[in-house]
Write a protein that holds these residues in place. Sequence first.
Motif, PDB file in Angstrom:
ATOM      1  N   GLU A 168       0.836  -1.183   0.000  1.00 49.46           N
ATOM      2  CA  GLU A 168       0.000   0.000   0.000  1.00 49.46           C
ATOM      3  C   GLU A 168       0.881   1.246   0.000  1.00 49.46           C
ATOM      4  N   LEU A 169       0.338   2.332  -0.543  1.00 48.59           N
ATOM      5  CA  LEU A 169       1.053   3.612  -0.570  1.00 48.59           C
ATOM      6  C   LEU A 169       0.498   4.515   0.527  1.00 48.59           C
ATOM      7  N   PRO A 170       1.315   5.476   0.985  1.00 47.04           N
ATOM      8  CA  PRO A 170       0.924   6.279   2.161  1.00 47.04           C
ATOM      9  C   PRO A 170      -0.292   7.146   1.919  1.00 47.04           C
ATOM     10  N   LYS A 171      -0.995   7.401   3.042  1.00 52.06           N
ATOM     11  CA  LYS A 171      -2.109   8.328   3.092  1.00 52.06           C
ATOM     12  C   LYS A 171      -2.051   9.035   4.437  1.00 52.06           C
ATOM     13  N   ALA A 172      -2.302  10.358   4.467  1.00 53.38           N
ATOM     14  CA  ALA A 172      -2.179  11.112   5.713  1.00 53.38           C
ATOM     15  C   ALA A 172      -3.235  12.194   5.781  1.00 53.38           C
ATOM     16  N   ASP A 173      -3.624  12.504   7.024  1.00 50.33           N
ATOM     17  CA  ASP A 173      -4.484  13.665   7.252  1.00 50.33           C
ATOM     18  C   ASP A 173      -3.648  14.929   7.089  1.00 50.33           C
ATOM     19  N   ALA A 174      -4.270  16.005   6.611  1.00 50.84           N
ATOM     20  CA  ALA A 174      -3.536  17.254   6.426  1.00 50.84           C
ATOM     21  C   ALA A 174      -3.034  17.820   7.745  1.00 50.84           C
TER      22      ALA A 174
END
Length: 311
Positions: A168-174
Amino acid sequence: MTPGDNGASTPEEDDPFGYLYADGQARGAQPPSGGYGYPNAVSRVRAVGERQYPQQQTYGQQVPQQQGTYGQPTAQYQAPEAQQSSVPTGSRMQQNAGRQNAGRRGPNTKGLLIGAIAVVAVVVIGISVAMFNGDSNDEANGATSPSPTQSKSAAPRPKTTASAPAGELPKADAADSSVQLAGGAAPASDVKGAEAAGGTYVGGLNQAGASATWSVSVPEEGAYTFFIRYSAPGEDQSMTVNVNGKDFGSKADLQNYRHAAANDFENGWATTYVYPDLKKGANTISVSCQAGDKCNVLLDQFWVKKGHVTR
Protein backbone atom coordinates in the motif's frame (compact mmCIF):
# COMPACT_ATOMS: atom_id res chain seq x y z
CA MET A 1 -12.98 -38.68 148.61
CA THR A 2 -9.40 -38.66 147.48
CA PRO A 3 -8.05 -40.64 144.66
CA GLY A 4 -6.10 -43.71 145.61
CA ASP A 5 -5.09 -47.18 144.57
CA ASN A 6 -7.89 -49.66 145.12
CA GLY A 7 -5.57 -52.59 144.55
CA ALA A 8 -5.39 -55.15 141.83
CA SER A 9 -8.62 -55.68 140.06
CA THR A 10 -10.06 -58.97 139.04
CA PRO A 11 -9.39 -60.20 135.54
CA GLU A 12 -13.01 -59.53 134.64
CA GLU A 13 -12.67 -55.89 135.60
CA ASP A 14 -9.18 -55.47 134.14
CA ASP A 15 -8.67 -53.54 130.88
CA PRO A 16 -8.19 -56.18 128.14
CA PHE A 17 -5.45 -54.01 126.72
CA GLY A 18 -3.79 -53.32 130.04
CA TYR A 19 -0.86 -55.51 129.15
CA LEU A 20 0.14 -52.80 126.70
CA TYR A 21 0.89 -50.29 129.45
CA ALA A 22 3.54 -50.29 132.17
CA ASP A 23 1.10 -50.12 135.09
CA GLY A 24 -0.85 -53.01 133.62
CA GLN A 25 2.24 -55.11 133.33
CA ALA A 26 3.09 -54.26 136.96
CA ARG A 27 -0.26 -55.63 138.00
CA GLY A 28 0.41 -58.83 136.10
CA ALA A 29 -1.73 -58.22 133.02
CA GLN A 30 -0.95 -60.80 130.35
CA PRO A 31 -1.89 -60.79 126.71
CA PRO A 32 -4.51 -63.27 125.68
CA SER A 33 -3.21 -66.57 124.39
CA GLY A 34 -4.22 -68.33 121.23
CA GLY A 35 -4.12 -65.37 118.87
CA TYR A 36 -7.35 -63.75 119.98
CA GLY A 37 -9.31 -66.97 119.71
CA TYR A 38 -8.28 -67.81 116.14
CA PRO A 39 -6.88 -71.31 115.79
CA ASN A 40 -3.24 -71.60 114.80
CA ALA A 41 -2.88 -67.85 115.02
CA VAL A 42 0.53 -66.48 115.88
CA SER A 43 0.61 -63.97 118.67
CA ARG A 44 2.67 -60.92 117.86
CA VAL A 45 1.59 -58.80 120.79
CA ARG A 46 4.19 -56.39 122.10
CA ALA A 47 4.22 -53.65 124.62
CA VAL A 48 3.99 -50.09 123.40
CA GLY A 49 7.40 -48.85 122.32
CA GLU A 50 8.91 -52.33 122.27
CA ARG A 51 8.78 -53.01 118.55
CA GLN A 52 11.86 -52.04 116.64
CA TYR A 53 11.73 -51.03 112.98
CA PRO A 54 14.56 -51.49 110.54
CA GLN A 55 16.52 -48.36 109.74
CA GLN A 56 16.06 -46.97 106.27
CA GLN A 57 18.74 -48.27 103.98
CA THR A 58 20.52 -45.65 101.93
CA TYR A 59 21.99 -46.28 98.56
CA GLY A 60 25.51 -47.67 98.78
CA GLN A 61 25.33 -48.54 102.50
CA GLN A 62 24.73 -51.88 104.21
CA VAL A 63 22.39 -52.08 107.14
CA PRO A 64 23.70 -54.31 109.93
CA GLN A 65 21.60 -57.32 110.57
CA GLN A 66 19.54 -57.07 113.71
CA GLN A 67 18.73 -59.97 115.87
CA GLY A 68 15.05 -60.51 115.74
CA THR A 69 12.96 -61.61 118.67
CA TYR A 70 10.13 -64.00 118.65
CA GLY A 71 7.32 -62.69 116.60
CA GLN A 72 9.38 -59.67 115.51
CA PRO A 73 10.47 -59.32 111.84
CA THR A 74 14.14 -59.11 111.18
CA ALA A 75 15.85 -56.21 109.42
CA GLN A 76 16.28 -58.31 106.32
CA TYR A 77 12.53 -58.57 105.80
CA GLN A 78 11.23 -56.19 103.21
CA ALA A 79 8.10 -56.00 101.20
CA PRO A 80 8.25 -57.58 97.75
CA GLU A 81 8.06 -54.20 96.05
CA ALA A 82 11.04 -53.06 98.08
CA GLN A 83 13.06 -56.12 96.96
CA GLN A 84 12.78 -55.21 93.33
CA SER A 85 15.37 -52.52 93.54
CA SER A 86 17.78 -51.29 96.11
CA VAL A 87 17.74 -47.80 94.58
CA PRO A 88 15.82 -45.25 96.70
CA THR A 89 12.48 -44.03 95.48
CA GLY A 90 13.83 -40.60 94.68
CA SER A 91 16.67 -42.06 92.57
CA ARG A 92 14.29 -44.36 90.67
CA MET A 93 12.01 -41.42 89.88
CA GLN A 94 14.95 -39.45 88.55
CA GLN A 95 16.14 -42.40 86.47
CA ASN A 96 12.63 -43.03 85.10
CA ALA A 97 12.28 -39.34 84.25
CA GLY A 98 15.68 -39.46 82.58
CA ARG A 99 14.70 -42.48 80.49
CA GLN A 100 11.39 -40.85 79.51
CA ASN A 101 13.15 -37.65 78.55
CA ALA A 102 15.76 -39.63 76.64
CA GLY A 103 13.02 -41.36 74.65
CA ARG A 104 11.43 -38.08 73.70
CA ARG A 105 12.62 -35.87 70.87
CA GLY A 106 12.86 -32.17 71.41
CA PRO A 107 10.97 -29.66 69.22
CA ASN A 108 12.13 -29.53 65.62
CA THR A 109 13.58 -26.03 65.84
CA LYS A 110 15.22 -26.32 62.42
CA GLY A 111 11.92 -27.12 60.73
CA LEU A 112 10.15 -24.29 62.58
CA LEU A 113 12.86 -21.84 61.50
CA ILE A 114 12.58 -22.90 57.84
CA GLY A 115 8.79 -22.57 57.99
CA ALA A 116 9.00 -19.09 59.50
CA ILE A 117 11.45 -17.96 56.82
CA ALA A 118 9.16 -19.31 54.09
CA VAL A 119 6.15 -17.43 55.53
CA VAL A 120 8.12 -14.18 55.70
CA ALA A 121 9.32 -14.66 52.11
CA VAL A 122 5.74 -15.20 50.86
CA VAL A 123 4.54 -12.07 52.69
CA VAL A 124 7.38 -9.95 51.27
CA ILE A 125 6.71 -11.22 47.74
CA GLY A 126 2.98 -10.56 48.12
CA ILE A 127 3.62 -7.00 49.31
CA SER A 128 6.10 -6.38 46.46
CA VAL A 129 3.62 -7.71 43.84
CA ALA A 130 0.79 -5.61 45.34
CA MET A 131 2.98 -2.45 45.28
CA PHE A 132 4.10 -3.15 41.71
CA ASN A 133 0.52 -3.74 40.53
CA GLY A 134 -0.64 -0.59 42.34
CA ASP A 135 1.99 1.53 40.58
CA SER A 136 1.08 0.02 37.21
CA ASN A 137 -2.63 0.71 37.80
CA ASP A 138 -1.90 4.28 38.85
CA GLU A 139 0.10 4.86 35.69
CA ALA A 140 -2.58 3.27 33.55
CA ASN A 141 -5.25 5.48 35.16
CA GLY A 142 -3.19 8.60 34.68
CA ALA A 143 -2.48 9.02 38.41
CA THR A 144 0.55 11.07 39.32
CA SER A 145 3.29 9.89 41.61
CA PRO A 146 3.38 11.47 45.09
CA SER A 147 7.12 12.05 44.75
CA PRO A 148 8.24 15.25 43.01
CA THR A 149 9.15 14.86 39.37
CA GLN A 150 11.55 16.81 37.23
CA SER A 151 9.95 19.19 34.83
CA LYS A 152 10.90 18.68 31.22
CA SER A 153 11.00 21.37 28.64
CA ALA A 154 8.63 20.81 25.77
CA ALA A 155 10.49 19.87 22.63
CA PRO A 156 9.06 20.44 19.15
CA ARG A 157 7.19 17.43 17.83
CA PRO A 158 9.41 15.77 15.23
CA LYS A 159 8.01 15.43 11.76
CA THR A 160 7.74 11.88 10.54
CA THR A 161 7.75 10.52 7.06
CA ALA A 162 4.47 8.88 6.15
CA SER A 163 4.74 5.27 5.11
CA ALA A 164 2.20 2.56 4.41
CA PRO A 165 2.06 -1.21 5.01
CA ALA A 166 3.62 -3.46 2.39
CA GLY A 167 1.68 -3.33 -0.87
CA GLU A 168 0.00 0.00 0.00
CA LEU A 169 1.05 3.61 -0.57
CA PRO A 170 0.92 6.28 2.16
CA LYS A 171 -2.11 8.33 3.09
CA ALA A 172 -2.18 11.11 5.71
CA ASP A 173 -4.48 13.66 7.25
CA ALA A 174 -3.54 17.25 6.43
CA ALA A 175 -3.24 17.91 10.17
CA ASP A 176 -1.09 14.80 10.75
CA SER A 177 2.37 15.00 12.34
CA SER A 178 3.91 14.08 8.98
CA VAL A 179 2.58 17.38 7.59
CA GLN A 180 4.40 20.60 8.50
CA LEU A 181 2.24 23.72 8.60
CA ALA A 182 3.63 27.22 8.11
CA GLY A 183 2.65 30.82 7.26
CA GLY A 184 -0.54 30.87 9.35
CA ALA A 185 -1.90 27.47 8.31
CA ALA A 186 -3.41 25.70 11.34
CA PRO A 187 -5.65 22.74 12.20
CA ALA A 188 -9.38 23.30 12.86
CA SER A 189 -12.51 21.18 13.20
CA ASP A 190 -15.56 23.50 13.26
CA VAL A 191 -16.63 22.66 9.70
CA LYS A 192 -18.33 19.31 9.23
CA GLY A 193 -17.57 16.87 6.43
CA ALA A 194 -13.81 16.32 6.86
CA GLU A 195 -12.77 12.65 6.72
CA ALA A 196 -9.58 13.11 8.75
CA ALA A 197 -9.36 11.71 12.26
CA GLY A 198 -11.59 13.66 14.62
CA GLY A 199 -12.93 15.74 11.70
CA THR A 200 -9.77 17.89 11.85
CA TYR A 201 -8.64 19.75 8.75
CA VAL A 202 -6.15 22.58 7.92
CA GLY A 203 -7.37 26.14 7.46
CA GLY A 204 -5.78 29.57 7.46
CA LEU A 205 -4.35 29.07 3.98
CA ASN A 206 -5.87 32.18 2.37
CA GLN A 207 -2.74 34.30 2.82
CA ALA A 208 0.60 34.47 1.02
CA GLY A 209 3.22 32.09 2.43
CA ALA A 210 0.75 29.71 4.06
CA SER A 211 1.66 26.11 3.29
CA ALA A 212 1.25 22.47 4.21
CA THR A 213 4.28 20.24 3.43
CA TRP A 214 3.88 16.45 3.53
CA SER A 215 6.87 14.14 4.10
CA VAL A 216 6.18 10.84 2.32
CA SER A 217 8.21 7.72 1.50
CA VAL A 218 7.62 5.54 -1.57
CA PRO A 219 9.10 2.11 -2.35
CA GLU A 220 10.49 2.96 -5.79
CA GLU A 221 11.20 5.80 -8.15
CA GLY A 222 8.67 6.64 -10.82
CA ALA A 223 5.49 8.44 -11.80
CA TYR A 224 2.84 8.88 -9.11
CA THR A 225 -0.50 10.53 -8.63
CA PHE A 226 -0.77 12.98 -5.70
CA PHE A 227 -4.38 13.32 -4.44
CA ILE A 228 -5.76 16.24 -2.38
CA ARG A 229 -9.12 16.25 -0.62
CA TYR A 230 -10.27 19.84 -0.03
CA SER A 231 -13.24 22.16 0.22
CA ALA A 232 -13.50 25.22 -2.06
CA PRO A 233 -17.01 26.76 -2.12
CA GLY A 234 -17.97 29.69 -4.28
CA GLU A 235 -15.19 30.47 -6.81
CA ASP A 236 -12.67 27.91 -8.08
CA GLN A 237 -9.29 28.04 -6.34
CA SER A 238 -5.71 27.08 -7.30
CA MET A 239 -2.51 26.67 -5.27
CA THR A 240 1.18 25.97 -5.96
CA VAL A 241 2.57 22.42 -5.66
CA ASN A 242 6.27 21.93 -4.83
CA VAL A 243 7.94 18.48 -5.06
CA ASN A 244 11.30 17.96 -3.36
CA GLY A 245 12.04 21.69 -3.37
CA LYS A 246 10.98 22.38 -6.96
CA ASP A 247 7.69 23.89 -8.14
CA PHE A 248 5.55 21.51 -10.12
CA GLY A 249 4.80 22.49 -13.71
CA SER A 250 1.13 23.27 -13.08
CA LYS A 251 -0.92 24.45 -10.14
CA ALA A 252 -3.27 22.27 -8.13
CA ASP A 253 -6.70 22.84 -9.67
CA LEU A 254 -9.13 23.26 -6.70
CA GLN A 255 -12.48 23.74 -8.41
CA ASN A 256 -15.89 24.05 -6.80
CA TYR A 257 -17.11 20.74 -8.16
CA ARG A 258 -20.01 20.64 -5.64
CA HIS A 259 -21.27 24.04 -6.65
CA ALA A 260 -21.34 25.07 -3.00
CA ALA A 261 -22.30 28.63 -2.20
CA ALA A 262 -19.63 31.05 -1.08
CA ASN A 263 -18.27 30.17 2.36
CA ASP A 264 -20.40 27.00 2.43
CA PHE A 265 -17.37 24.83 3.16
CA GLU A 266 -19.48 22.03 4.62
CA ASN A 267 -20.91 21.26 1.17
CA GLY A 268 -17.78 22.01 -0.86
CA TRP A 269 -15.68 18.88 -0.18
CA ALA A 270 -14.09 17.42 -3.34
CA THR A 271 -10.90 15.70 -4.62
CA THR A 272 -8.22 16.81 -7.10
CA TYR A 273 -4.80 15.47 -8.19
CA VAL A 274 -1.49 16.14 -9.93
CA TYR A 275 1.09 13.82 -11.55
CA PRO A 276 4.50 14.28 -9.92
CA ASP A 277 7.59 12.08 -10.34
CA LEU A 278 8.91 10.86 -6.99
CA LYS A 279 12.23 9.30 -6.03
CA LYS A 280 12.63 6.10 -4.08
CA GLY A 281 12.46 6.70 -0.34
CA ALA A 282 11.68 10.05 1.32
CA ASN A 283 10.01 12.87 -0.59
CA THR A 284 8.40 16.22 0.31
CA ILE A 285 5.27 17.53 -1.42
CA SER A 286 4.09 21.04 -0.51
CA VAL A 287 0.80 22.83 -1.21
CA SER A 288 1.24 26.57 -0.66
CA CYS A 289 -0.35 29.92 -1.31
CA GLN A 290 1.94 31.92 -3.58
CA ALA A 291 1.55 35.16 -5.45
CA GLY A 292 -1.30 34.92 -7.97
CA ASP A 293 -2.87 31.89 -6.24
CA LYS A 294 -6.44 31.67 -4.93
CA CYS A 295 -6.21 29.96 -1.56
CA ASN A 296 -9.66 30.20 0.10
CA VAL A 297 -9.71 26.45 0.75
CA LEU A 298 -9.63 23.86 3.51
CA LEU A 299 -7.26 20.86 3.22
CA ASP A 300 -8.50 17.50 4.53
CA GLN A 301 -6.26 14.59 3.39
CA PHE A 302 -3.24 13.67 1.15
CA TRP A 303 -2.34 10.34 -0.50
CA VAL A 304 -0.36 8.95 -3.46
CA LYS A 305 -0.85 6.14 -5.94
CA LYS A 306 1.57 4.53 -8.36
CA GLY A 307 1.33 5.75 -11.93
CA HIS A 308 -1.01 8.31 -13.43
CA VAL A 309 -4.54 7.54 -12.35
CA THR A 310 -7.67 9.55 -11.71
CA ARG A 311 -8.97 7.86 -8.60
